[in-house]
Design an enzyme around this catalytic site. Structure first.
Site, PDB file in Angstrom:
ATOM      1  N   HIS A   1       0.821  -1.160  -0.090  1.00  0.00           N
ATOM      2  CA  HIS A   1       0.019   0.003  -0.032  1.00  0.00           C
ATOM      3  C   HIS A   1       0.909   1.259   0.121  1.00  0.00           C
ATOM      4  CE1 HIS A   1      -3.404  -2.598   2.114  1.00  0.00           C
ATOM      5  NE2 HIS A   1      -3.919  -2.259   0.888  1.00  0.00           N
TER       6      HIS A   1
ATOM      7  N   CYS B   1      -2.696   0.882   9.521  1.00  0.00           N
ATOM      8  CA  CYS B   1      -3.964  -0.245   9.149  1.00  0.00           C
ATOM      9  C   CYS B   1      -4.826  -0.432  10.007  1.00  0.00           C
ATOM     10  CB  CYS B   1      -3.230  -1.260   8.719  1.00  0.00           C
ATOM     11  SG  CYS B   1      -1.681  -1.119   7.766  1.00  0.00           S
TER      12      CYS B   1
HETATM   13  C1  CIR Z   1      -3.692  -7.403   3.699  1.00  0.00           C
HETATM   14  O1  CIR Z   1      -2.972  -8.071   3.072  1.00  0.00           O
HETATM   15  O2  CIR Z   1      -4.926  -6.956   3.297  1.00  0.00           O
HETATM   16  C2  CIR Z   1      -3.522  -7.446   5.423  1.00  0.00           C
HETATM   17  N1  CIR Z   1      -2.940  -8.902   5.566  1.00  0.00           N
HETATM   18  C3  CIR Z   1      -2.649  -6.429   5.495  1.00  0.00           C
HETATM   19  C4  CIR Z   1      -3.427  -4.897   5.412  1.00  0.00           C
HETATM   20  C5  CIR Z   1      -2.555  -3.700   5.818  1.00  0.00           C
HETATM   21  N2  CIR Z   1      -3.227  -2.659   5.735  1.00  0.00           N
HETATM   22  C6  CIR Z   1      -2.767  -1.418   5.532  1.00  0.00           C
HETATM   23  O3  CIR Z   1      -1.627  -1.321   5.078  1.00  0.00           O
HETATM   24  N3  CIR Z   1      -3.559  -0.334   5.355  1.00  0.00           N
END
Ligand code: CIR
Length: 256
Positions: free
Chosen positions: A164, A251
């Site tokens: 991201h 996140c």
């Molecule tokens: C994913 O791969 O979607 C989750 N394991 C981690 C999400 C991380 N979110 C973020 O960077 N906003």
């Protein structure tokens, strides 16, 4: 200044969450819960009211609420996650978001557009959006149109390596920007006072500014010192169990 934060408790199923780093091992759920408690306490110490949503066992990654929406001072934009196992998560946020935003202030990203909030970085009235494996061109287009409808602007940043946009960037207000990896020399961010995160501490580029304090992941001494030297009070929060799922401090919450 932020007044509100929304978080969701991690589920036991988090051990099956998406990861690009299986070599780090599965998260320890009990430890993840403790770390989540400390995360909430750290946020509360910044003067925000934290809404804590119940865990959702059917969605292993649902504690990463940031990806489900972008909440601004003018509007709420409900995402459409690009990860198939996460697609339905955003729908489950709508009722909570309606407690803070009226219907006419809520916009929705719809298929074939995909968008995840981790790809969005707010800098005042402007929003940078990462074109990534999770956020596609149509998603960016819809997102920018929604922003403009509510008096904001947006611009697209194509990503090369990171999951991201905010995996490698954090805006700390006052024109200060943490940058790591592919973002260090990117033209889009030339105007900022850049605080460069070293490659060995790249994970710690994902920090969050909350009302003049900065939450920093525990265990990244150089990053901590650099942020303190820039004049911020730092609050350390251990996120080791979330790192195993490619997740970091931003996140785990929606801040608005
Ligand atoms: C994913 O791969 O979607 C989750 N394991 C981690 C999400 C991380 N979110 C973020 O960077 N906003």
């Amino acid at each position: 200044m932020f007044k509100n934060v929304i978080v969701r408790r991690p589920s036991k199923s988090m051990v099956e969450g998406i990861t690009s780093a299986p070599e780090l091992g599965k998260p320890d759920y009990e430890l993840a819960l403790k770390q989540h408690d400390n995360y909430i306490k750290a946020l509360e110490s910044c003067g925000v009211k934290v809404t804590v949503l119940d865990a959702m066992e059917e969605f292993p990654d649902s504690c990463f609420v940031e990806d489900t929406a972008v909440l601004t001072k003018n509007c709420a934009i409900i995402s459409n996650p690009g990860a198939p196992t996460r697609q339905k998560e955003s729908g489950y946020m709508v009722d909570t978001i309606k407690k803070f935003y009226s219907e006419d202030k809520i916009e929705y990203i719809t298929s074939p557009g995909t968008m995840e909030g981790g790809d969005v970085m707010m800098v005042g009235n402007h929003f940078y959006i990462g074109l990534s494996a999770r956020t596609n061109e149509e998603g960016c287009k819809q997102f920018i149109a929604a922003l403009e409808k509510h008096g904001h602007t947006g611009s697209i940043v194509p990503l090369e390596k990171v999951l991201h946009l905010k995996t490698g960037l954090a805006y700390l207000e006052n024109n200060n920007l943490l940058v790591a990896g592919e973002f260090v020399d990117k033209e889009d961010f030339a105007k900022f006072n850049k605080i460069e995160i070293t490659a060995d501490e790249a994970y710690s580029a994902n920090c969050i500014w909350v009302n003049e304090k900065v939450l920093v992941p525990a265990g990244y001494e150089k990053t901590k010192k650099a942020i303190e030297n820039a004049g911020y009070e730092v609050i350390l929060v251990d996120t080791s169990e979330y790192k195993k799922l490619d997740g970091g401090l931003s996140c785990l919450s929606l801040r608005f």
